[in-house]
Enzyme design. Structure first.
Site, PDB file in Angstrom:
ATOM      1  CB  CYS A 107      -0.893  -0.018   1.237  1.00 49.13           C
ATOM      2  SG  CYS A 107      -1.797   1.513   1.515  1.00 49.13           S
ATOM      3  CB  SER A 108       1.173   4.123  -2.317  1.00 47.33           C
ATOM      4  OG  SER A 108      -0.162   4.603  -2.309  1.00 47.33           O
TER       5      SER A 108
END
Length: 113
Positions: free
Chosen positions: A10-11
């Site tokens: 997940c960024s």
């Protein structure tokens, strides 16, 4: 002690971890998909954050829809669903002695540092 409930894919989670490290913090990293958070711990995180259980739910995930859980669901049902299906947990979550914050946006965790 600072803990981040982290998903490296997940960024926002990666950005939040980088923010913590830039602040000189080496958090305990809990890869919650590998080590799911207990139902009791989820309830504690929600309570300490001051947010609703719905804020911790990734309601747009197909799995949430398949399981019939939404932001409008009973808070207890939301916690049950997240505990049983960790992919439904919003991320990242940062826990410190000062409180609990969701890293959406990553800068939101500064309130508990």
């Amino acid at each position: 002690m600072t803990t981040i409930y982290h998903n490296p894919r997940c960024s926002k989670s990666r950005e939040t971890l980088a923010l913590l490290q830039a602040e000189g913090i080496t958090p305990e990293v809990v890869l919650y998909l590998d080590t799911p958070v207990s139902r009791a711990k989820l309830a504690e995180l929600v309570t300490r954050s001051g947010l609703s259980a719905a804020a911790f739910l990734r309601a747009k995930e197909a799995e949430a829809k398949q399981r019939g859980v939404s932001a409008a669901s009973d808070p207890e049902a939301i916690l049950d669903a997240i505990a049983a299906h960790p992919r439904l947990m919003e991320r990242p979550i940062v826990e410190t002695a000062k409180g609990v914050a969701l890293g959406r946006p990553p800068e939101a965790v500064k309130a508990v540092l």
